[in-house]
Design an enzyme around this catalytic site. Structure first.
Site, PDB file in Angstrom:
ATOM      1  CG  HIS A 105      -0.179  -0.373   2.496  1.00  0.00           C
ATOM      2  ND1 HIS A 105      -0.163  -1.658   2.996  1.00  0.00           N
ATOM      3  CD2 HIS A 105       0.609   0.339   3.346  1.00  0.00           C
ATOM      4  CE1 HIS A 105       0.570  -1.715   4.088  1.00  0.00           C
ATOM      5  NE2 HIS A 105       1.061  -0.501   4.326  1.00  0.00           N
ATOM      6  CG  ASP A 172      -4.248  -3.003   0.090  1.00  0.00           C
ATOM      7  OD1 ASP A 172      -4.085  -2.301   1.107  1.00  0.00           O
ATOM      8  OD2 ASP A 172      -4.250  -4.253   0.099  1.00  0.00           O
ATOM      9  NE  ARG A 200       9.291  -6.072   8.761  1.00  0.00           N
ATOM     10  CZ  ARG A 200       8.092  -5.553   8.921  1.00  0.00           C
ATOM     11  NH1 ARG A 200       7.639  -4.614   8.112  1.00  0.00           N
ATOM     12  NH2 ARG A 200       7.324  -5.948   9.914  1.00  0.00           N
ATOM     13  CG  ASP A 202       4.962  -3.683   5.826  1.00  0.00           C
ATOM     14  OD1 ASP A 202       5.147  -3.982   7.012  1.00  0.00           O
ATOM     15  OD2 ASP A 202       3.929  -3.131   5.399  1.00  0.00           O
ATOM     16  CE1 TYR A 206      -2.740 -10.194   5.147  1.00  0.00           C
ATOM     17  CE2 TYR A 206      -0.938  -8.621   5.383  1.00  0.00           C
ATOM     18  CZ  TYR A 206      -1.724  -9.629   5.901  1.00  0.00           C
ATOM     19  OH  TYR A 206      -1.492 -10.069   7.175  1.00  0.00           O
ATOM     20  CG  LEU A 207       1.779  -8.340  -2.437  1.00  0.00           C
ATOM     21  CD1 LEU A 207       3.014  -8.658  -3.265  1.00  0.00           C
ATOM     22  CD2 LEU A 207       1.884  -6.932  -1.861  1.00  0.00           C
ATOM     23  CD  GLU A 209      -6.523  -6.862  -3.674  1.00  0.00           C
ATOM     24  OE1 GLU A 209      -6.558  -6.587  -4.901  1.00  0.00           O
ATOM     25  OE2 GLU A 209      -5.556  -6.579  -2.946  1.00  0.00           O
ATOM     26  CD  GLU A 244       5.014  -7.783   8.667  1.00  0.00           C
ATOM     27  OE1 GLU A 244       4.485  -7.676   9.789  1.00  0.00           O
ATOM     28  OE2 GLU A 244       4.548  -7.210   7.674  1.00  0.00           O
ATOM     29  CG  ASP A 312       3.935  -4.071  14.184  1.00  0.00           C
ATOM     30  OD1 ASP A 312       3.657  -2.861  14.080  1.00  0.00           O
ATOM     31  OD2 ASP A 312       4.302  -4.773  13.219  1.00  0.00           O
TER      32      ASP A 312
HETATM   33  C1  GLC Z   1       3.419  -4.396   9.127  1.00  0.00           C
HETATM   34  C2  GLC Z   1       4.188  -3.470  10.053  1.00  0.00           C
HETATM   35  C3  GLC Z   1       3.225  -2.605  10.812  1.00  0.00           C
HETATM   36  C4  GLC Z   1       2.387  -1.810   9.829  1.00  0.00           C
HETATM   37  C5  GLC Z   1       1.698  -2.728   8.819  1.00  0.00           C
HETATM   38  C6  GLC Z   1       1.103  -1.965   7.680  1.00  0.00           C
HETATM   39  O1  GLC Z   1       2.670  -5.306   9.824  1.00  0.00           O
HETATM   40  O2  GLC Z   1       5.006  -4.208  10.908  1.00  0.00           O
HETATM   41  O3  GLC Z   1       3.882  -1.744  11.703  1.00  0.00           O
HETATM   42  O4  GLC Z   1       1.422  -1.067  10.522  1.00  0.00           O
HETATM   43  O5  GLC Z   1       2.613  -3.647   8.252  1.00  0.00           O
HETATM   44  O6  GLC Z   1       2.100  -1.452   6.847  1.00  0.00           O
END
Ligand code: GLC
Length: 538
Positions: A105, A172, A200, A202, A206-207, A209, A244, A312
């Protein structure tokens, strides 16, 4: 710097929040120039690589995970030159650096979204996901449960609903549009050209739908991630991509990809984390054994990434509803401590500031499979402030010394208040004080990381549980050819008898630490293990 191709398999990472580290300009916000001053501290811990949380231009509705310009540094943090200076200074000390890459996003302030919402015919309209009704993809869960009622938000300017898995200020991107792939690849090139060691990445489940699915881990998502890895491997061989994906182990496996079509070198192992807390609170190793039984073997050059805390909430998405409630009951007695499906507290307060428990948890964390990542501030047992909004209570200024603002800043006011409470306040809990105390969190962390780094088997070794005849006593080995470490732990606060064979000769790598010295005594046929004891027998 370790330039061996699979360096990440035996590395230790440090998660750095630039805003919290050192303010060099007196505006109350940390910045890259400030962080450079503390690279010696990071290096002294014995880590190999720094992960920096988002450093991009952003309106900060999600602390930088809402990017308004992928090519610029947030002005609070400095300039592109400052970023480059940080990178070079880290490299000069042999430290690698990765940053966050937010692909799923953008911010709603991003010019792409601004153009998209204003004109149906703009080429940017198709950069995002729109709907006339906001009813599609109803099987997708809501992640920010405490704030968002739907994954669709109506935009008056656009006259349509847009799709977002996180805050409604984070629309998104539409990965069905190949132009979006190219945009993201150009962003990647921009930073890797500067010498960055990787990303990393993120929120990657969810890329895409698709109707009738939960819109997570879709085949289309994996196809894009393979394409991304191909681009990086071709143009920037040796750079590392970390996934992630807060998912169950079996759903994580595909994110490593295959030998022909790799995706990520490293994936965060989210489910192990809450189970470590469960085990040390209940004195029962079963949750750890169960999750490893459910963890598949990973490709040869791949690695898990493990953590105890991060920026988080301590996420409880990967546990059953019963365990989640148990974790809340045991670790979040005040309702303010809960957030979404998690707990917004830091490591030391979660463990009641009990150093023996802290030590035990780290000896587990640092000897189990995976590349561990340490969250800034946890190396001195920093506290949290549950009264701050969102997850900010775990993102307060680093406490360097007992001077004004803990040495973090000379501003009248800092971005968030620094801790001043009697237990966790900067006056007594800070790096300078702990430097002088051989039994401090800081020196224990250094001791543990040094011990871990001295044992290659911890990086890459085969992992096998060893029976002990007790639920409270956990034992396992990590081995590579010519090296085996037997790790033995008493997870409970009572002495425990265990049945296992020790080798004839061994060295306990943990015995040399000044704070926690555990005796191991024969007790008839059994071994008597002290409360919370940890041993690493080489
Ligand atoms: C990941 C990050 C988090 C953020 C979310 C949306 O989970 O660790 O901090 O709010 O993505 O980008």
């Amino acid at each position: 710097m370790n330039n061996e191709p699979f360096w990440y398999k035996t590395a230790v990472f440090y998660e750095l929040y630039i805003r919290a580290y050192q303010d060099s300009t007196g505006d109350g916000h940390g910045d890259f120039r400030g962080a450079i001053q503390h690279l010696d501290h990071i290096q002294s811990l014995g880590v190999d690589c720094i992960w920096i949380m988002p450093h991009y231009a952003s309106p900060l509705k999600d602390d930088g995970y809402d990017i308004a310009d992928y090519y610029q540094v947030h002005p609070d943090y400095g300039t592109l030159e400052d970023f480059k200076a940080f990178l070079d200074a880290a490299h000069a000390r042999g430290l690698k650096v990765v940053t966050d890459l937010v692909t799923n996003h953008t911010s709603d302030q991003h010019p792409w979204f601004q153009a998209a919402r204003q004109d149906k015919n703009s080429p940017y309209r198709d950069y995002y996901v729109w709907s006339d009704t906001g009813t599609e993809y109803s099987d997708a869960r809501i992640i920010f449960l405490d704030t968002e009622a739907s994954n669709w938000t109506y935009d008056d300017v656009a006259g349509q609903y847009f799709w977002h898995r996180f805050y409604s200020s984070q629309p998104d991107l539409n990965y069905d549009n190949p132009q979006v792939h190219e945009e993201m690849f150009n962003v990647i090139r921009h930073w890797l050209d500067m010498g960055l060691d990787g990303f990393r990445v993120d929120a990657i489940p969810y890329l895409y739908e698709r109707e009738g699915t939960n819109c997570e881990n879709l085949p289309e998502t994996h196809a894009f991630l393979q394409k991304m890895r191909r681009m990086v491997d071709t143009e920037y061989p040796g750079r590392v991509l970390i996934a992630e994906a807060n998912q169950w182990p079996e759903d994580l496996l595909p994110y490593f990809g295959t030998e022909e079509n790799p995706e990520f070198q490293i994936c965060f192992h989210f489910p192990i984390m809450p189970r470590l807390y469960q085990a040390v609170k209940s004195g029962d190793k079963t949750p750890i054994e169960e999750i490893w039984a459910r963890t598949p073997d990973i490709p040869k050059n791949a690695q898990w990434m493990t953590f105890l805390r991060n920026h988080d909430e301590l996420t409880l998405e990967m546990v059953t509803p019963e365990v989640r409630q148990w974790m809340w009951d045991n670790y979040a007695p005040d309702p303010r401590m809960k957030l979404n499906l998690g707990i917004r507290r830091r490591l030391a307060p979660l463990l009641d500031d009990n150093k023996a428990k802290w030590f035990l948890l780290h000896t587990l964390f640092l000897s189990l499979p995976g590349t561990p990542i340490v969250y800034y501030g946890d190396e001195i047992g920093m506290g949290d402030n549950i009264w701050l909004p969102d997850r900010h209570g775990c993102r307060t200024p680093m406490q360097w010394n007992s001077e004004k603002n803990g040495g973090f800043s000379n501003a009248a006011e800092t971005y968030f208040p620094i801790h001043t409470d009697p237990v966790y306040g900067y006056q007594t809990r800070n790096v300078a004080v702990q430097e002088k105390d051989s039994t401090s969190y800081l020196n224990l962390m250094r001791f543990l990381l040094k011990a871990r780094q001295s044992v290659p088997a911890f990086g890459d070794g085969v992992f096998e549980f060893v029976g002990t005849g007790s639920r409270s006593v956990m034992a396992y080995t990590r081995s590579i050819p010519n090296q085996t470490v037997l790790c033995l732990f008493n997870l409970s606060d009572q002495p425990q008898n265990a049945h296992l064979n020790l080798p004839d000769t061994f060295t306990d790598l943990l015995a040399a630490n000044p704070a926690m010295q555990y005796q191991l005594a024969p007790d008839g046929q059994a071994l008597k293990i002290a409360p919370f004891a940890a041993h690493w027998f080489l």
